[in-house]
Design a protein around this motif. Structure first.
Motif, PDB file in Angstrom:
ATOM      1  N   THR A  35      36.640 -20.220   5.091  1.00 26.85           N
ATOM      2  CA  THR A  35      35.035 -19.429   4.421  1.00 26.85           C
ATOM      3  C   THR A  35      33.938 -19.663   6.094  1.00 26.85           C
ATOM      4  N   TYR A  36      33.857 -18.287   6.676  1.00 33.74           N
ATOM      5  CA  TYR A  36      33.391 -18.006   7.341  1.00 33.74           C
ATOM      6  C   TYR A  36      32.232 -17.917   7.712  1.00 33.74           C
ATOM      7  N   THR A  37      31.409 -17.714   8.114  1.00 34.69           N
ATOM      8  CA  THR A  37      29.932 -17.412   8.960  1.00 34.69           C
ATOM      9  C   THR A  37      29.523 -16.526   9.280  1.00 34.69           C
ATOM     10  N   ILE A  38      29.533 -14.693   9.398  1.00 31.68           N
ATOM     11  CA  ILE A  38      28.759 -13.930  10.217  1.00 31.68           C
ATOM     12  C   ILE A  38      27.573 -13.411  10.535  1.00 31.68           C
ATOM     13  N   VAL A  39      27.607 -13.331  11.541  1.00 35.31           N
ATOM     14  CA  VAL A  39      25.615 -13.611  12.229  1.00 35.31           C
ATOM     15  C   VAL A  39      25.344 -12.300  12.452  1.00 35.31           C
ATOM     16  N   ALA A  40      24.658 -11.637  12.142  1.00 36.94           N
ATOM     17  CA  ALA A  40      23.506 -10.076  13.385  1.00 36.94           C
ATOM     18  C   ALA A  40      23.616 -10.532  14.368  1.00 36.94           C
ATOM     19  N   GLN A  41      23.781  -9.790  15.197  1.00 39.43           N
ATOM     20  CA  GLN A  41      23.875  -9.864  16.820  1.00 39.43           C
ATOM     21  C   GLN A  41      23.352  -8.855  17.415  1.00 39.43           C
ATOM     22  N   ASP A  42      22.184  -8.587  18.253  1.00 41.58           N
ATOM     23  CA  ASP A  42      21.512  -7.878  19.302  1.00 41.58           C
ATOM     24  C   ASP A  42      23.259  -7.861  20.156  1.00 41.58           C
ATOM     25  N   GLU A  43      23.240  -6.147  20.553  1.00 38.12           N
ATOM     26  CA  GLU A  43      24.662  -5.790  21.780  1.00 38.12           C
ATOM     27  C   GLU A  43      24.669  -7.042  22.745  1.00 38.12           C
ATOM     28  N   GLN A  44      25.687  -7.629  23.356  1.00 38.66           N
ATOM     29  CA  GLN A  44      25.310  -8.206  24.627  1.00 38.66           C
ATOM     30  C   GLN A  44      26.698  -7.375  25.252  1.00 38.66           C
ATOM     31  N   PRO A  45      26.606  -6.787  25.908  1.00 40.17           N
ATOM     32  CA  PRO A  45      27.400  -6.144  27.228  1.00 40.17           C
ATOM     33  C   PRO A  45      27.522  -6.827  28.061  1.00 40.17           C
ATOM     34  N   ASN A  46      28.935  -6.031  28.664  1.00 43.93           N
ATOM     35  CA  ASN A  46      29.656  -7.420  30.148  1.00 43.93           C
ATOM     36  C   ASN A  46      29.149  -6.611  31.395  1.00 43.93           C
ATOM     37  N   CYS A  47      28.239  -5.168  30.926  1.00 43.04           N
ATOM     38  CA  CYS A  47      28.038  -4.267  31.927  1.00 43.04           C
ATOM     39  C   CYS A  47      26.241  -4.773  31.969  1.00 43.04           C
ATOM     40  N   TYR A  48      25.589  -4.464  32.868  1.00 44.92           N
ATOM     41  CA  TYR A  48      23.837  -4.071  32.780  1.00 44.92           C
ATOM     42  C   TYR A  48      23.653  -2.996  34.055  1.00 44.92           C
ATOM     43  N   PHE A  49      22.619  -1.841  33.707  1.00 46.63           N
ATOM     44  CA  PHE A  49      22.377  -1.177  35.008  1.00 46.63           C
ATOM     45  C   PHE A  49      21.103  -1.988  35.248  1.00 46.63           C
ATOM     46  N   LEU A  50      20.795  -1.720  36.275  1.00 46.79           N
ATOM     47  CA  LEU A  50      19.216  -2.529  37.452  1.00 46.79           C
ATOM     48  C   LEU A  50      19.465  -1.000  38.019  1.00 46.79           C
ATOM     49  N   THR A  51      17.776  -0.950  38.034  1.00 52.00           N
ATOM     50  CA  THR A  51      16.959  -0.098  38.757  1.00 52.00           C
ATOM     51  C   THR A  51      17.142  -0.514  40.401  1.00 52.00           C
ATOM     52  N   PRO A  52      17.681   1.293  41.534  1.00 47.91           N
ATOM     53  CA  PRO A  52      17.624   0.401  42.372  1.00 47.91           C
ATOM     54  C   PRO A  52      16.175  -0.161  42.609  1.00 47.91           C
ATOM     55  N   ASN A  53      15.954  -0.372  43.426  1.00 47.45           N
ATOM     56  CA  ASN A  53      14.945  -1.170  45.170  1.00 47.45           C
ATOM     57  C   ASN A  53      14.167  -1.940  44.131  1.00 47.45           C
ATOM     58  N   THR A  54      13.657  -1.710  42.600  1.00 46.61           N
ATOM     59  CA  THR A  54      12.819  -1.863  42.032  1.00 46.61           C
ATOM     60  C   THR A  54      12.537  -3.044  40.838  1.00 46.61           C
ATOM     61  N   GLY A  55      14.136  -2.741  40.319  1.00 46.64           N
ATOM     62  CA  GLY A  55      14.382  -3.653  39.015  1.00 46.64           C
ATOM     63  C   GLY A  55      14.529  -5.013  38.634  1.00 46.64           C
ATOM     64  N   GLU A  56      14.714  -5.974  37.691  1.00 48.89           N
ATOM     65  CA  GLU A  56      14.529  -7.194  37.351  1.00 48.89           C
ATOM     66  C   GLU A  56      15.373  -7.239  36.139  1.00 48.89           C
ATOM     67  N   ILE A  57      16.537  -7.096  35.591  1.00 43.90           N
ATOM     68  CA  ILE A  57      16.752  -7.990  33.656  1.00 43.90           C
ATOM     69  C   ILE A  57      17.287  -9.135  34.258  1.00 43.90           C
ATOM     70  N   THR A  58      16.867  -9.776  32.959  1.00 39.26           N
ATOM     71  CA  THR A  58      17.518 -11.016  32.110  1.00 39.26           C
ATOM     72  C   THR A  58      19.011 -10.775  31.492  1.00 39.26           C
ATOM     73  N   ILE A  59      19.763 -11.835  31.748  1.00 37.81           N
ATOM     74  CA  ILE A  59      20.780 -11.898  31.067  1.00 37.81           C
ATOM     75  C   ILE A  59      20.955 -13.232  30.171  1.00 37.81           C
ATOM     76  N   PRO A  60      21.117 -13.333  29.411  1.00 39.48           N
ATOM     77  CA  PRO A  60      21.377 -14.647  28.322  1.00 39.48           C
ATOM     78  C   PRO A  60      22.672 -15.334  28.162  1.00 39.48           C
ATOM     79  N   VAL A  61      23.073 -16.543  28.640  1.00 42.50           N
ATOM     80  CA  VAL A  61      24.411 -16.728  28.853  1.00 42.50           C
ATOM     81  C   VAL A  61      24.873 -17.179  27.708  1.00 42.50           C
ATOM     82  N   ASN A  62      24.024 -17.394  26.011  1.00 44.10           N
ATOM     83  CA  ASN A  62      24.752 -18.163  24.459  1.00 44.10           C
ATOM     84  C   ASN A  62      25.799 -17.120  24.180  1.00 44.10           C
ATOM     85  N   LYS A  63      26.537 -15.473  25.255  1.00 47.57           N
ATOM     86  CA  LYS A  63      27.492 -15.023  24.738  1.00 47.57           C
ATOM     87  C   LYS A  63      28.558 -15.619  25.173  1.00 47.57           C
TER      88      LYS A  63
END
Length: 335
Positions: free
Chosen positions: A54-82
Motif C-alpha cells: 500500500t502506498y500513500t500519495i499526497v498532492a503537493q505544491d510544485e517544489q522546483p529546484n530553480c527559483y526566480f529572484l527579482t534583481p536588487n529588491t527581491g526576496e524569496i523563501t524556500i521550504p526545505v521539506n523537499k
C-alpha cells in the motif's frame, strides 16, 4: 508511477485495475484535488501470492529546484521539506535512509557559488519545521546556488536565477511552450553574451557556470558568500571540481556534492553509474520530476521534441527559430 497503464479516480472514490509485472503505472487524481489531498494505492498480486503493498500519495505544491529572484529588491523563501521527502521516498535514496529521516544536527544554509560578488545573501530559519531558507537579492543579475546543510553536509540545493521573470518570453510549438532562453541566461538578444546559459549533467538538478564569451570558453569567475573568488578544478578549494564517477551510487553523491562534475567513461559510465543503470525518471520526458532543473511552470523538454523542431537556422553564434535565439555555447565533456 509513470508510463504504462493509467488508472483514474475522483476524490473520495475508489477504483481498481489490472497491470502486468514489470509495468509502470500512472495514478491520476481527478477533480478538485488540493494540496495535501491523500490517495491510497494498494497493489495486490494474483491469488495473493505476495503480501499487498500500500502506498500513500499526497498532492503537493510544485517544489522546483530553480527559483526566480527579482534583481536588487527581491526576496524569496524556500521550504526545505523537499529534502526530507525525496531522501525518504526516492527509489535510489530510501535504502540509504531506512529510518525515513535525515540526520539530526546543525541545520544551515550556504551560498555555494554566485557569479558576481554580492549577488545574493541567504539565511536559515528552523520554523516552520523542518525549516526554510530566505534568499535576498543583492546587486545585479546572474545566477547562484544555495544549499541546505546538516552538520556541513549538503542534503539539497537550489539554483537562484536573479533576473526579471516578467522579461522571459516563449513561443508555441505543437502543444508546448518553449522558453526564449537557456536556464540562467539574463538576456535574449541574438549575439549577446547574456544569452549564455548554465551547463548540466543530464539528470542532475544542479547547474555549473562555464563560459562568459563565445570564443575562448574560459571558466567564468564565481564567488563564495563572502565575495571571495572560488578557484576552478582545484580540490578542496570550495569551488567547482571534477572527480571520477563511481560505478554506482552516483545520485546520493551528486546531491551531497553539487559542486562536483563527475567524469564518466564513453559508452560505459556516466555520473550516475553504469549506463545500463540510467534512470529516465530523473529528467522525465512527460512529467516534471523531483530532479528537473527548471523553475515553476517549466520542465526539461522531451529530447524527441527538441531534436525535431523544424526551421532552426544557424546565425550569430547560435540558432534562430521563430524569433528565439539559442547560442552555440560549447559543452562540458563527459571526461
Amino acid at each position: 508511477f509513470s508510463g504504462g497503464d493509467i488508472f483514474t479516480t475522483d476524490p473520495g472514490a475508489t477504483g481498481t485495475g489490472n497491470t502486468s509485472a514489470g509495468e509502470n503505472l500512472t495514478f491520476t487524481i481527478r477533480g478538485n484535488a488540493t494540496v495535501n489531498t491523500v490517495a491510497t494505492l494498494t497493489l495486490r498480486s494474483p491469488e495473493n501470492l505476495f503480501p499487498p503493498q500500500t502506498y500513500t500519495i499526497v498532492a503537493q505544491d510544485e517544489q522546483p529546484n530553480c527559483y526566480f529572484l527579482t534583481p536588487n529588491t527581491g526576496e524569496i523563501t524556500i521550504p526545505v521539506n523537499k529534502a526530507y521527502r525525496v531522501w525518504k521516498y526516492d527509489r535510489d535514496l530510501r535504502d540509504l535512509n531506512p529510518n525515513g529521516d535525515l540526520p539530526t544536527g546543525g541545520k544551515a544554509v550556504q551560498v555555494l557559488w554566485q557569479d558576481s560578488p554580492g549577488l545574493i545573501t541567504a539565511t536559515f530559519s528552523p520554523a516552520p519545521a523542518p525549516g526554510q531558507l530566505t534568499v535576498t537579492a543583492g546587486t545585479g543579475t546572474g545566477n547562484a546556488v544555495v544549499a541546505f546543510t546538516i552538520d556541513g553536509t549538503v542534503y539539497w540545493s537550489w539554483h537562484i536565477w536573479v533576473t526579471e521573470q516578467s522579461a522571459i518570453g516563449d513561443r508555441t510549438y505543437r502543444e508546448f511552450r518553449i522558453m526564449d532562453r537557456y536556464l540562467g541566461a539574463t538576456d535574449a538578444t541574438p549575439g549577446s553574451t547574456g544569452t549564455i546559459g548554465l551547463f548540466y549533467q543530464g539528470g542532475r538538478k544542479d547547474p555549473f557556470p562555464f563560459s562568459n564569451n563565445f570564443t575562448t570558453y574560459t571558466f567564468k569567475p564565481i564567488y563564495n558568500e563572502n565575495g571571495q573568488t572560488l578557484p576552478w578544478n582545484t580540490p578542496a578549494s570550495g569551488g567547482i571540481n571534477s572527480e571520477a564517477a563511481p560505478p554506482n551510487g552516483g545520485l546520493p553523491l551528486s546531491i551531497n556534492n553539487p559542486l562536483v562534475f563527475y567524469r564518466g567513461t564513453y559508452g560505459t559510465l556516466d555520473w550516475y553509474g553504469q549506463l545500463s543503470d540510467a534512470r529516465p525518471y530523473l529528467w522525465h520526458p512527460e512529467l516534471k520530476s523531483d530532479f528537473d532543473p527548471c523553475p515553476a511552470g517549466w520542465r526539461v523538454m522531451d529530447s524527441d521534441v527538441a531534436f525535431n523542431i523544424p526551421g532552426m537556422n544557424f546565425n550569430s553564434n547560435g540558432y534562430l527559430w521563430n524569433g528565439l535565439y539559442f547560442p552555440a555555447q560549447g559543452y562540458m565533456g563527459y571526461n
